[in-house]
Structure formats: C-alpha cells, structure tokens
Design a protein around this motif. Structure first.
Motif, PDB file in Angstrom:
ATOM      1  N   THR A 126       0.356  -1.522  -0.025  1.00 26.02           N
ATOM      2  CA  THR A 126      -0.175   0.163   0.390  1.00 26.02           C
ATOM      3  C   THR A 126       1.152   1.259   0.377  1.00 26.02           C
ATOM      4  O   THR A 126       0.189   1.936  -0.423  1.00 26.02           O
ATOM      5  CB  THR A 126      -0.839  -0.451   1.139  1.00 26.02           C
ATOM      6  N   SER A 127       1.726   1.429   0.900  1.00 25.80           N
ATOM      7  CA  SER A 127       2.606   2.333   1.189  1.00 25.80           C
ATOM      8  C   SER A 127       3.864   2.785  -0.410  1.00 25.80           C
ATOM      9  O   SER A 127       3.483   3.872  -1.233  1.00 25.80           O
ATOM     10  CB  SER A 127       4.205   1.819   2.255  1.00 25.80           C
ATOM     11  N   PHE A 174       1.548   3.850  -2.656  1.00 24.76           N
ATOM     12  CA  PHE A 174       1.138   5.208  -2.675  1.00 24.76           C
ATOM     13  C   PHE A 174       2.068   6.434  -3.790  1.00 24.76           C
ATOM     14  O   PHE A 174       2.039   7.174  -3.834  1.00 24.76           O
ATOM     15  CB  PHE A 174       1.134   5.358  -1.146  1.00 24.76           C
ATOM     16  N   MET A 208      -2.325   8.821  -7.437  1.00 21.42           N
ATOM     17  CA  MET A 208      -1.764   8.664  -5.605  1.00 21.42           C
ATOM     18  C   MET A 208      -2.992   7.479  -4.949  1.00 21.42           C
ATOM     19  O   MET A 208      -2.977   6.296  -4.785  1.00 21.42           O
ATOM     20  CB  MET A 208      -1.602   9.353  -5.041  1.00 21.42           C
ATOM     21  N   THR A 214      -2.586   3.463  -4.342  1.00 20.06           N
ATOM     22  CA  THR A 214      -2.239   3.449  -2.986  1.00 20.06           C
ATOM     23  C   THR A 214      -3.591   1.299  -3.368  1.00 20.06           C
ATOM     24  O   THR A 214      -3.904   0.305  -2.444  1.00 20.06           O
ATOM     25  CB  THR A 214      -3.456   4.050  -2.551  1.00 20.06           C
ATOM     26  N   THR A 230      -3.103  -2.239   9.119  1.00 19.63           N
ATOM     27  CA  THR A 230      -2.765  -1.740   7.518  1.00 19.63           C
ATOM     28  C   THR A 230      -4.370  -0.691   6.459  1.00 19.63           C
ATOM     29  O   THR A 230      -4.098   0.029   5.983  1.00 19.63           O
ATOM     30  CB  THR A 230      -3.097  -3.009   7.060  1.00 19.63           C
ATOM     31  N   LEU A 279      -3.713   2.638   7.643  1.00 23.20           N
ATOM     32  CA  LEU A 279      -2.589   3.267   6.845  1.00 23.20           C
ATOM     33  C   LEU A 279      -3.328   3.450   5.722  1.00 23.20           C
ATOM     34  O   LEU A 279      -3.280   4.438   4.724  1.00 23.20           O
ATOM     35  CB  LEU A 279      -1.601   2.206   6.859  1.00 23.20           C
ATOM     36  N   PHE A 280      -3.779   2.505   4.759  1.00 23.41           N
ATOM     37  CA  PHE A 280      -5.128   2.332   3.798  1.00 23.41           C
ATOM     38  C   PHE A 280      -5.395   3.785   3.727  1.00 23.41           C
ATOM     39  O   PHE A 280      -5.701   4.946   2.673  1.00 23.41           O
ATOM     40  CB  PHE A 280      -5.447   1.467   3.167  1.00 23.41           C
ATOM     41  N   TYR A 310      -4.028   7.198   3.662  1.00 23.56           N
ATOM     42  CA  TYR A 310      -3.183   7.170   2.371  1.00 23.56           C
ATOM     43  C   TYR A 310      -4.159   7.941   1.343  1.00 23.56           C
ATOM     44  O   TYR A 310      -4.486   8.835   0.615  1.00 23.56           O
ATOM     45  CB  TYR A 310      -3.057   5.924   1.461  1.00 23.56           C
ATOM     46  N   CYS A 311      -5.140   7.400   1.812  1.00 25.60           N
ATOM     47  CA  CYS A 311      -7.276   7.443   0.544  1.00 25.60           C
ATOM     48  C   CYS A 311      -6.686   9.206   0.657  1.00 25.60           C
ATOM     49  O   CYS A 311      -7.576   9.788   0.112  1.00 25.60           O
ATOM     50  CB  CYS A 311      -7.651   6.921   1.189  1.00 25.60           C
ATOM     51  N   SER A 344      -4.687  11.713  -0.214  1.00 28.11           N
ATOM     52  CA  SER A 344      -5.308  11.347  -1.898  1.00 28.11           C
ATOM     53  C   SER A 344      -6.387  12.572  -2.550  1.00 28.11           C
ATOM     54  O   SER A 344      -6.073  12.723  -3.450  1.00 28.11           O
ATOM     55  CB  SER A 344      -5.382   9.940  -2.495  1.00 28.11           C
TER      56      SER A 344
END
Lengths: 163, 276
Positions: A53-54, A57, A74, A78, B13, B16-17, B20-21, B24
């Motif tokens: 996932t990282s 990204f 992005m 991701t 996880t 984190l996802f 990140y989303c 974004s």
C-alpha cells in the motif's frame, strides 16, 4: 526484507519513468500495459499488504507528478497496492514458485482492474463513458499488463520466486 | 484503552490505507492550490524535458531515413522546377518567333530540336515534329535569323534535318545588292562559315553583302537570309566567297518548318536528283 526497500524504491522510480516515456507509446485501443502495477503487485505479494500500500502510494505520487494528475494517481495506486496485498504470501510459506507466480498474476489482474476502475471514475465522463473505460479499456489494459507480467516474470523474477 | 491499541495494531494496514486515501482525496480536492500547481508544473517540465531528449535521440537515430525522405522530396522539386523552367523557356522562344514580323510564322510549323549530331563534316538535327504534324521531306527549316537546312527523313513524330553545315547540303543563293548568284555549300571545319561557288569574276559582289536564298532553289522559298559575305577571293573564272552564316547552330533550340514548295515539275525539268 526491509533491506530491500531502497532497491524497491529504485525499481519503482525506473518503472514509473519507463511507463511514462516508454510503454505509454506502446498502445492498443489507446491503452498500454502497466509495469507499475506489476511492481506494486510483486511488492504486495512478496513483502506484505502494508508495504504494498505504501509503495503504491509513492508510485502514485511519482507517476502523478510526471503525468500531471497527482491525486487520482495516488488514490488508484494506493488501492492497487492494498488490493494486491490480499494475495500476499506469508514469510516462511512453503509455496512453490508456480504457486507464487499464480498469486502474482492474480494480484496483477485484480489490482490492475480495480485501479483502472478508480481512474475511470475520476476521469471526465463526457469524454469516454466510465462504463466503457472500466469494462472495455480496463479489460484490455489488464490483459496487456498480464502479458507483460508473464514476460517480466519469465525473464527477471524466476530466480527470486524460486527462493 | 488496551483494546483500542490491540485493534489499532491489528488493523494498522487498513488505517494506513485510509490515511493514504485521505491524503489522495486532499490532493484531488486542492489540486488547484498554488503549491500543488507548482509541483505539477515542475513535474510537467521534467516530463517535457525527458520527452524532448528522447525525441532528439530518436531523431538522430532516424536521421538516415529523414535524409532519404528529404532527398526524395528534393529530387521531385528539382524535376518540377526544371520542367517548369523548360516550359517557360520554350514558351518565351515560341512567342519570340511568333512575334517576328519578317516571317509569317503562323503558316509555319514550329518544332523543337531534340537531338543533334555535330562533327566536322556530317551534321544532323532531329526535331520533334513528324508526319503527323504535316512535315514532309524536302521542307525548308529555318529560324527568324535565317536558313537552317531541309528535312531529309520523316517519321511519324520526328524528322531528321540536314543542316546547312552538312557537306552534302547545297542551296542556290543570291546576294541582296549585286544580285550575284551562286551555290552555297559547306566544306567542313568552322560551323559558322560556308562557301559560295560559281560567282563569276565579272560580278560586282562586295564584302558584307547579305546572301539570301534564290528563286532557283528547288526546296527553299526565295529570300531566306543565309549569311553575310566575309571574304572574297578571286580565282581564274570565279570568286571563292566565304559567308558567315546567319544562324548560330550551337544555340539552336527551336526551328520553323516552311510549307513545301510544290515544284516537282521544275525538279523534273532540271533532271537532277539533288535538291538545290
């Protein structure tokens, strides 16, 4: 495994450049195979979902800077890394090279198609309909990426998967 | 609290996802922000630079093909330019001949010299008009400057011309002022000088007199300029006269062919095969 992160970052950087300036010229129905998807899927499957996932990204940020569409790239990358992570092979697994390869292919197809759907949702619907983007172009891109993945796996990843 | 941390580590996880989303989405939401625009512009510049470099390498690699393509275009253009220049030159010459008031050029057939064989004795011209254009054997070939020769052989689209500067060519001539008559021929050598024979010593021929075709000629119409007297040398009974020819054979490109003089009966009466 973390020792390999700089190597993965380097490979991702080169893959993003190759995708943007090389593979993007190799088109079928205006769609080209995606080597970044292959890299992200490989990292997610072999290293883990979180790393995938990282890296997704980061790959999205890089390809976004080069293509001029950062946010959407992005998000798509991701999602790609996250989805590919579900095909992760745990450390110490006794899976054969063939099984690992199959997992990578599965991750590429699923993650690639999902990322393509995310991208299709974000593009201007007036230009090409999202449904056409997802179903037709998405399938063509996934197929081309899979063909490229078979080539890359046979040429470069055979040894790595056998370990 | 412990449960929260357990949950956090178990599903980090996913968290984190989500993070990140969110980032974004923030990038999508604030994509027109100054900082992001600057970043995007820089990215585009790098991208354009790499593309440009790659294009220049590809250009260098394809230089041979590009050169070949340019060569082909160049050849085509040169051929077009040559063709149009030749056409323009032909047209200018045609207009010049038609505009000449000393000749009634409309009655004449115009032709272009397409081949010439020059040697010290047997010269020959080939013109691009033949039987289909109305050309017949023994027709007079001339230019506004003067006599060129006569048609010796005719095919469907071409005709062979025996020029004045051929050792077999003879034509009956007369001087314009003293009316001295003689037979002009060419003995080889200098292509601008011909000789006139059979002019008696008693004639009053002078230097620089104009020589034209006479009515005695069986093929040439009367009065076509032939040249000017440049040398008179007396012999026992006749003068040996040299004439500078009016036509410059070295730059002959277009000619006129005069209608055939219908004097077959005259030729028969003279009883000679050679045309004078």
């Amino acid at each position: 495994m973390t020792k390999k992160y700089p190597l993965y970052i380097g490979i991702l950087f080169l893959a993003a450049l190759f995708q943007e300036f090389g593979l993007s010229r190799l088109t079928l129905f205006n769609v080209s195979p995606d080597i970044i998807t292959i890299c992200i899927a490989f990292i997610s499957v072999t290293v883990g979902q979180k790393s995938g996932t990282s890296f997704g990204f980061m790959a999205g940020l890089l390809s976004g800077i080069l293509s001029g569409n950062m946010g959407l790239n992005m998000l798509a990358r991701t999602v790609e890394g996250f989805v590919a992570g579900f095909f992760n092979i745990p450390v110490g697994s006794h899976a054969t090279a063939k099984q690992k390869t199959k997992r990578i292919y599965g991750a590429i197809v699923t993650a690639g198609f999902t990322a393509n759907s995310v991208l299709a949702a974000g593009y201007n619907p007036l230009a090409i309909s999202p449904l056409y983007r997802i179903v037709v172009l998405g399938l063509v891109e996934t197929l081309l990426t899979l063909i490229l993945a078979v080539i890359v796996t046979r040429l470069f990843l055979r040894q790595s998967l056998a370990d | 609290m412990q449960k929260f941390f357990n949950l956090f580590f178990k599903y980090n996880t996913y968290l984190l996802f989500v993070v990140y989303c969110c980032i974004s989405f923030l990038f999508i939401k604030f994509q027109d922000d100054d900082l992001l625009t600057k970043l995007r512009n820089n990215g585009m510049e790098i991208s354009a630079y790499i593309n440009d470099t790659m294009m220049s390498y590809s250009y260098v690699l394809n230089l041979k093909e590009e050169n070949d393509r340019l060569m082909r275009i160049n050849t085509e253009l040169i051929s077009k330019v040559l063709s149009s220049e030749t056409t323009a030159l032909d047209e200018r010459t045609r207009q010049k001949i038609l505009a000449d008031t000393t000749l009634k050029a409309s009655k004449f057939i115009m032709a272009r010299v397409v081949y010439r064989k020059f040697s010290d004795r047997d010269n020959m011209l080939l013109i691009n008009a033949g039987r289909s254009d109305g050309i017949k054997k023994e027709m007079t070939v001339l230019t506004p400057e003067g006599l060129v020769g006569r048609v010796s052989t005719v095919s469907e689209h071409f005709a062979k011309v025996m020029p004045l500067i051929n050792s077999d060519f003879k034509v009956s001539v007369v001087s314009s002022e003293s009316n001295s008559m003689g037979l002009l021929s060419w003995n080889g050598g200098n292509e601008s000088i011909a000789q006139v024979e059979h002019i008696p010593i008693s004639s009053k021929l002078k230097l620089h007199e104009q020589i034209v075709t006479s009515d005695f000629s069986t093929f040439a119409i009367r009065g076509i300029p032939v040249g000017k007297v440049v040398r008179i040398q007396p012999d026992k009974l006749f003068y040996t006269v040299e004439v500078r020819l009016a036509v410059d054979f070295s730059s002959l490109t277009h000619v006129l062919i005069a209608p055939l003089k219908t004097e077959a009966e005259k030729v028969e009466m003279i009883g000679e095969n050679t045309s004078l």
